[in-house]
Design an enzyme around this catalytic site. Sequence first.
Site, PDB file in Angstrom:
ATOM      1  N   SER A 246      33.386  45.714  65.826  1.00  0.00           N
ATOM      2  CA  SER A 246      32.717  45.530  67.110  1.00  0.00           C
ATOM      3  C   SER A 246      33.270  44.296  67.813  1.00  0.00           C
ATOM      4  O   SER A 246      32.988  44.068  68.976  1.00  0.00           O
ATOM      5  CB  SER A 246      31.207  45.368  66.906  1.00  0.00           C
ATOM      6  OG  SER A 246      30.962  44.195  66.151  1.00  0.00           O
ATOM      7  N   HIS A 326      34.540  47.836  54.141  1.00  0.00           N
ATOM      8  CA  HIS A 326      33.590  46.981  54.850  1.00  0.00           C
ATOM      9  C   HIS A 326      33.399  45.702  54.047  1.00  0.00           C
ATOM     10  O   HIS A 326      33.649  45.680  52.845  1.00  0.00           O
ATOM     11  CB  HIS A 326      32.240  47.711  55.009  1.00  0.00           C
ATOM     12  CG  HIS A 326      31.384  47.144  56.104  1.00  0.00           C
ATOM     13  ND1 HIS A 326      30.642  45.995  55.952  1.00  0.00           N
ATOM     14  CD2 HIS A 326      31.169  47.556  57.371  1.00  0.00           C
ATOM     15  CE1 HIS A 326      29.998  45.737  57.087  1.00  0.00           C
ATOM     16  NE2 HIS A 326      30.307  46.671  57.971  1.00  0.00           N
ATOM     17  N   ASP A 441      -0.135  35.904  94.387  1.00  0.00           N
ATOM     18  CA  ASP A 441       1.197  36.486  94.605  1.00  0.00           C
ATOM     19  C   ASP A 441       1.344  36.854  96.086  1.00  0.00           C
ATOM     20  O   ASP A 441       1.339  38.024  96.455  1.00  0.00           O
ATOM     21  CB  ASP A 441       1.308  37.727  93.687  1.00  0.00           C
ATOM     22  CG  ASP A 441       2.649  38.427  93.800  1.00  0.00           C
ATOM     23  OD1 ASP A 441       3.610  37.813  94.301  1.00  0.00           O
ATOM     24  OD2 ASP A 441       2.717  39.610  93.386  1.00  0.00           O
TER      25      ASP A 441
HETATM   26  C1  SPV Z   1       6.113  41.706  90.525  1.00  0.00           C
HETATM   27  O1  SPV Z   1       6.273  41.771  89.290  1.00  0.00           O
HETATM   28  O2  SPV Z   1       5.874  40.675  91.100  1.00  0.00           O
HETATM   29  C2  SPV Z   1       6.262  42.926  91.320  1.00  0.00           C
HETATM   30  C3  SPV Z   1       5.988  44.211  90.701  1.00  0.00           C
HETATM   31  O3  SPV Z   1       6.539  42.816  92.453  1.00  0.00           O
HETATM   32  S1  SPV Z   1       4.377  44.583  91.025  1.00  0.00           S
HETATM   33  O4  SPV Z   1       3.550  43.537  90.500  1.00  0.00           O
HETATM   34  O5  SPV Z   1       4.081  45.854  90.388  1.00  0.00           O
HETATM   35  O6  SPV Z   1       4.202  44.674  92.467  1.00  0.00           O
HETATM   36 MG    MG Z   2       6.408  40.883  93.211  1.00  0.00          MG
END
Ligand code: SPV
Ligand code: MG
Length: 667
Positions: A246, A326, A441
Site C-alpha cells: 500500500s 508478508h 445559529d
Molecule cells: C449545520 O450543521 O449547521 C447545518 C446543517 O447547517 S443543519 O443543522 O441541518 O441545518
Molecule cells: Mg448551518
Amino acid sequence: MIALIINSGVGSRMGELTKNEPKCMTKLFNDETILERQLKQLVYFGIKKAIVTTGYLEEKVIDHCNNLDLPIEIQFVKNEKFKETNYIYSVECAKEYLNDDIVFMHGDLVFEDSVLKQLLLNEKSCMAVSSTTPLPEKDFKAEIKNGRINKVGVNFFDSAVTAQPLYKILKTDWNKWLDKISEFCKNGNVGVYAENAFNEISDKCMIYPLDVKDSLCEEIDNATDLKRVVERLKLIPQKTVYMAFSTDIILPAHINIINKAAKFGKLTVGLLSESEVIRYKKFSRIKLEERKMMFSNISNISEVVVQNTLSYKENILAIKPDIVVHGDNWVQGPQAHIRAEVLELLAQYGGSLIEFPYTKDENYQEIEEQLRNRLSIPDIRRGRLKRILRTKNLARVIEAHSGITGLIAEETVVNKEGKNLQFDGMWISSLCDSTVKGKPDIELVDYTSRLKTIDEIMEVTTKPIILDGDTGGKIEHFSYLVRTLERIGVSAIIIEDKVGLKKNSLFGTDVVQTQDTIENFSQKIIAGKLAQKTKDFMIIARIESLILEKGMEDALERAFAFTKAGADGIMIHSRKKDPSEIFEFVKKFREQDNDTPIVVVPTSFNTVTEDEFEKAGVNIVIYANQLIRSGIPAMKRVAETILYHQRAKEADDLCMPIKEILSLIKE
Ligand code: SPV
Ligand code: MG
C-alpha cells in the site's frame, strides 16, 4: 518437525568446485546454491527450524545462510573431527538438537518440491527411493524387506532399489536410530555412515520406502552430476510469488523484502487501489498510476497488478500464486483476519504463506510522519476533497468544531469485515460552531471567530474541510470569503439559498425564513466562482426548498439553475424523518445530471445507510452535529453528578481517564 542437513564433509570428489567453497554452496542455476534451494524448500513447506552440521569451511556456510536471511531458524553444529570422521559423527554432535520428528538430508541432495511434499505428507517414517532408476554402482541402495527398508548402503544389490539420503523420521523411530548412532560413536565406530547404525535396528526403527520414481532427487558428487541436475532443474517451472503493497514511498526495507520474495520465484506485486489506500491509510499521496510505475521499475518484480481490496481473495483466486509473502506483523492485530483468509485460500490449492520477521523501520515512520504533515499544507489539503470524489462514489464527512473533535474525525478508524472505515473529511457546521460558543445559529458568530475554529482544527488534522457558509453573506463579501478559505486550504463551502436573518434549517417553517431568488443566489455563485484562484476549491449550493415546503419542482429548478451558474455540487436538505423526498430529488436530478456531486445531511432521515445513499447517486454524506450532540449530554450528566454528590468521585466513571486524554493528543 525440524530439518537436519549434513554439511560437514569436504566433498573431495567435486574437485576444483569444492576447493574454496563447501559443497553445499555449489551453484545450481540462477545463482542458487544447493543449500539455498534446500532451505527455501523447507521454508516453503512450513519447516521453521533446521540443524545444519558444519565442518569444512564452516564460516562460509554460516555466512551464506546469514546472507540468505530466510525465515527459518538455523542451528549450526560443528563436527570438529570432520576430516577423520564420517557423518555418523556429525549426527552425534547434533544430537541434543534433534528431539523432534525430523527431515534428514545430505547437504548435496537436490530434489524437486513434490519429493519433499510426498515425504512430509507420509504418515510413517520414510526414505526417498526410486524403483525406476537403475541401481548405482557406488551410491546408496536400500534393501527392501516386508515392505520396509531393511538395509541401506552401497553394497546391497538384492531386493534393492536406488535410495537417496532423504528421510522423514518420526521421533519414536529417530530416537532408536540416534541411540544406536551414539553407541557406534562411543565404540569409536565413527568412519561409517549413519545408516550402518540403522541397519542394525531396522526391525525396530520402521522406515518405509517412498518411491519417487523419476522425480528429481539426486546427490551431487561430481561435476557430471552437477551438469545433469542443472539441466533437469531448468525444466522445472519457477514458483509464482505474490505480495501486496500500500506504500507510496519505497525504502530499502521494501526493496529488501521484495528481493527476499523474488528469491522464491516469479514475483507479482499487487498495489492497493487508491480508494482502498484512502480507506486504509487515510490518504494516498500519489496516484495509482505513479505507484505502478515505481514498482514496475524494480528489477525483481515481474508483474504489477492492482489489488482492489484489503482482502487478497480476488487476486489469489485469479493468480493462484504458489507463495504469498508478508511480514509477520499481521499475525496479530487488525490484519489478522486478512491473514487467516489468505491461509484458507492457499490451503485450497496447496499454496504457502511465507512470513519474514517484520522490522520496524524508524526511517519509514519518520518519512511517513513528514509526508503526513505535508498533507496539512493548504495547497495539498484543499484538493483532497475533489480527489476523494474522483476515487470514491461516496465520501463520509463528520462535523468538527474544535481541535479535539477534529482529531476524532481524523483518527477514528473502525475495522469491519476486513475493511478499515474512517471519515473522509470534516464539516465545520454553523450550528455546532455557534453551539460550542453558547450562541444561536443565526450567523451571529462572525468570520473572525469561525476562521479561528477552522485554524484550530487545521492545526491538528490533515483531512479536507467543508465549511458550512450559511447564506454566504452579501455577494460583495462572498468573493472575499472564497479567497480567504481557498488560501487557507478549505476544500469547499456550502452556501444556502436564504436571505435575511438565517435560522437553522431544522426549524423549518416554525420560524420565519426567507429563500433567496434564483437570480440573486446564482449571482452569488458566479461571484464566488470568479473569485476563486485554484481549480480545487468547490462552491456547493444548498437548496432549502424542501425545508421551507416550496415543493420538489422548486428544488429541482433551483438545483439546475445553480449548477448552471457554476455550483460544483448541490446539497439538498430535508427535515423529515422519511427520506423519500430526498430520494425523489436525487433520482430526478440524476435523470438530467450525472456528474454534479450531491450532498445530503441525514440528521432527521438518519435510518438511511451510506450504501443506500450511494446506490441512489449521493456523493457526500455529512454527519453534521452528532459529536456536539453527544458531548453536551455527557458533560451535563457529569455536572449534575458532581452537584448531587458534592464531590467528583461518582463522576469518575463517566469521564475519560486523564491518561487516555494525554495519549489522544500527540506531542
Ligand atoms: C449545520 O450543521 O449547521 C447545518 C446543517 O447547517 S443543519 O443543522 O441541518 O441545518
Ligand atoms: Mg448551518
